[in-house]
Design a protein around this motif. Structure first.
Motif, PDB file in Angstrom:
ATOM      1  N   ARG A  61       0.855  -1.184   0.000  1.00  0.00           N
ATOM      2  CA  ARG A  61       0.000   0.000   0.000  1.00  0.00           C
ATOM      3  C   ARG A  61       0.892   1.236   0.000  1.00  0.00           C
ATOM      4  O   ARG A  61       2.011   1.206   0.517  1.00  0.00           O
ATOM      5  CB  ARG A  61      -0.941   0.008   1.209  1.00  0.00           C
ATOM      6  CG  ARG A  61      -0.262   0.013   2.567  1.00  0.00           C
ATOM      7  CD  ARG A  61      -1.275   0.101   3.699  1.00  0.00           C
ATOM      8  NE  ARG A  61      -0.620   0.112   5.003  1.00  0.00           N
ATOM      9  CZ  ARG A  61      -0.603  -0.919   5.835  1.00  0.00           C
ATOM     10  NH1 ARG A  61      -1.206  -2.057   5.508  1.00  0.00           N
ATOM     11  NH2 ARG A  61       0.016  -0.820   7.008  1.00  0.00           N
ATOM     12  N   TRP A  75      -3.710   0.229  -3.124  1.00  0.00           N
ATOM     13  CA  TRP A  75      -3.723  -0.898  -2.184  1.00  0.00           C
ATOM     14  C   TRP A  75      -3.795  -2.184  -3.008  1.00  0.00           C
ATOM     15  O   TRP A  75      -4.745  -2.402  -3.747  1.00  0.00           O
ATOM     16  CB  TRP A  75      -4.933  -0.797  -1.262  1.00  0.00           C
ATOM     17  CG  TRP A  75      -4.885  -1.690  -0.050  1.00  0.00           C
ATOM     18  CD1 TRP A  75      -4.853  -3.056  -0.017  1.00  0.00           C
ATOM     19  CD2 TRP A  75      -4.875  -1.275   1.320  1.00  0.00           C
ATOM     20  NE1 TRP A  75      -4.816  -3.519   1.269  1.00  0.00           N
ATOM     21  CE2 TRP A  75      -4.839  -2.446   2.106  1.00  0.00           C
ATOM     22  CE3 TRP A  75      -4.916  -0.036   1.952  1.00  0.00           C
ATOM     23  CZ2 TRP A  75      -4.840  -2.409   3.505  1.00  0.00           C
ATOM     24  CZ3 TRP A  75      -4.902   0.011   3.335  1.00  0.00           C
ATOM     25  CH2 TRP A  75      -4.865  -1.166   4.092  1.00  0.00           C
ATOM     26  N   GLU A  77      -3.529  -6.342  -2.353  1.00  0.00           N
ATOM     27  CA  GLU A  77      -3.503  -7.322  -1.267  1.00  0.00           C
ATOM     28  C   GLU A  77      -3.995  -8.680  -1.757  1.00  0.00           C
ATOM     29  O   GLU A  77      -5.042  -8.786  -2.404  1.00  0.00           O
ATOM     30  CB  GLU A  77      -4.385  -6.844  -0.113  1.00  0.00           C
ATOM     31  CG  GLU A  77      -4.376  -7.757   1.095  1.00  0.00           C
ATOM     32  CD  GLU A  77      -5.248  -7.232   2.216  1.00  0.00           C
ATOM     33  OE1 GLU A  77      -5.962  -8.034   2.844  1.00  0.00           O
ATOM     34  OE2 GLU A  77      -5.209  -6.001   2.468  1.00  0.00           O
TER      35      GLU A  77
END
Length: 355
Positions: A61, A75, A77
């Motif tokens: 991030r 971001w 993930e």
């Protein structure tokens, strides 16, 4: 001398620019051992699980300060699996967004969790992981794939989201996921939002979302949750209803309720108990009781243990979710000829490390 001064000025300017931006590598590794009885085939299953207390993940991030209170960020993930090392490879399906924030709030574009799921997650003491988690957000539809890849509405692709700033404890979010003409009847299109109030010990959130399907029509979801922290203990509750509205045939309705309580222990631990009731289509019902304890060894490392019991009734075929070990239940026919899932008991112990 002049060259030295110029070099120092360039370095200083570069340092100032870097100070306005940041990129962070972060993650969680959560692995342990699970046991679940009465799995499919009438067997007991045990082995090494992943994500018993929090979902194991790896991400990047970053933010850049654009000045005037405006910030840009991203971001990325993806989920990782401690039991097999991510046999399918790492992706960024947990979140993949770019964002712009300021005094107006925040706008995100990409794949992320829906506002309906985020609203309910606030009141699940087991954080949507492990055998103790609230399972109300599953894909209840009996027609597989009728709503695209994210039938459970936990996440959505191609989504644009707006989150308001905090205004005296009040916040709101609205999201729209484009179907991008992936199929007939706008299959995969999601529209949803939530409004919440979080101030001191009190938390209240209401949410609504709808997901367009193919043959099964729309999947509408409503929920309201609340929590209050008394200091010595925190109490949470959640009510959720999901309706399927097919173009042909009758509607199907699933109503779920959750009630939980947690309490700190000795300044380093937390004990929690949660009850969930799943009132499914027809007379099918299931009851889930979960007990857990988390012991923090440090700010980043914790040991945990969870015990859960699931009782299936009148055609319910739900199962405890021990990721990497079990997500099935043995089915049996009773005297009236109705096929019902067996009752299940599960145990998980593990370690969680964040970085």
């Amino acid at each position: 001398m002049k060259k030295s001064l110029i070099a120092l000025a360039v370095l200083a300017a570069s340092g100032a620019a870097m100070a306005q931006s940041s990129v962070t590598l972060f993650g969680i590794v959560d692995t342990g051992v699970s046991y679940v009885n009465n799995a499919a085939g009438d067997v007991n299953k045990y082995g090494v699980h992943s994500s018993g207390n929090q979902t194991s993940r790896l991400g990047l991030r970053g933010t850049e300060d654009l000045g005037g209170g405006l910030k840009a960020g991203f971001w990325l993930e993806g989920e990782i699996f401690g039991d097999n090392g991510n046999a399918s490879g790492l992706d960024f399906k947990r979140e993949s967004t770019v964002r712009l924030s300021g005094n107006f709030g925040e706008v995100r574009l990409g794949r992320e969790t829906t506002p309906t799921f985020r609203a309910g997650l606030k009141y699940d003491l087991f954080g949507a992981t492990g055998i103790g988690q609230n399972m109300g957000y599953k894909a209840w539809s009996t027609v597989g794939g009728a709503y695209g890849a994210d039938d459970n509405t936990i996440r959505a692709n191609n989504m644009v989201s707006y989150s308001s700033p905090n205004m005296g404890g009040f916040t709101g979010n609205i999201s729209y996921a484009f179907d991008e003409k992936q199929g007939a009847n706008n299959v995969g299109r999601y529209i949803g939002g939530n409004v919440g109030y979080d101030n001191g010990p009190l938390s209240v959130t209401a949410a609504y979302g709808t997901l367009a399907g193919a043959t099964n029509g729309d999947r509408d979801e409503y929920s309201v949750g609340a929590g209050y922290n008394f200091g010595v203990a925190k109490v949470v509750g959640l009510a959720q209803q999901i309706k399927y509205k097919p173009s042909v045939g009758s509607n199907a309705k699933f109503t779920n309720y959750l009630l939980g309580v947690s309490a700190p222990v000795g300044g380093v631990g937390e004990v929690k108990a949660q009850y969930a009731f799943y009132d499914q289509q027809g007379d099918a019902k299931a009851h889930q009781v979960s007990l857990g304890y988390v012991h923090n060894l440090s700010k980043r490392t914790a040991l945990y243990g969870t015990v859960a019991y699931l009782k299936n009734q009148k055609g319910s075929q739900m199962s405890l979710n021990a990721k990497g070990v079990n997500n099935s239940v043995d089915t049996r026919t009773n005297l009236s000829g109705l096929t019902t899932g067996a009752n299940q008991t599960g145990v998980q112990v593990g370690i969680r490390h964040a970085f």
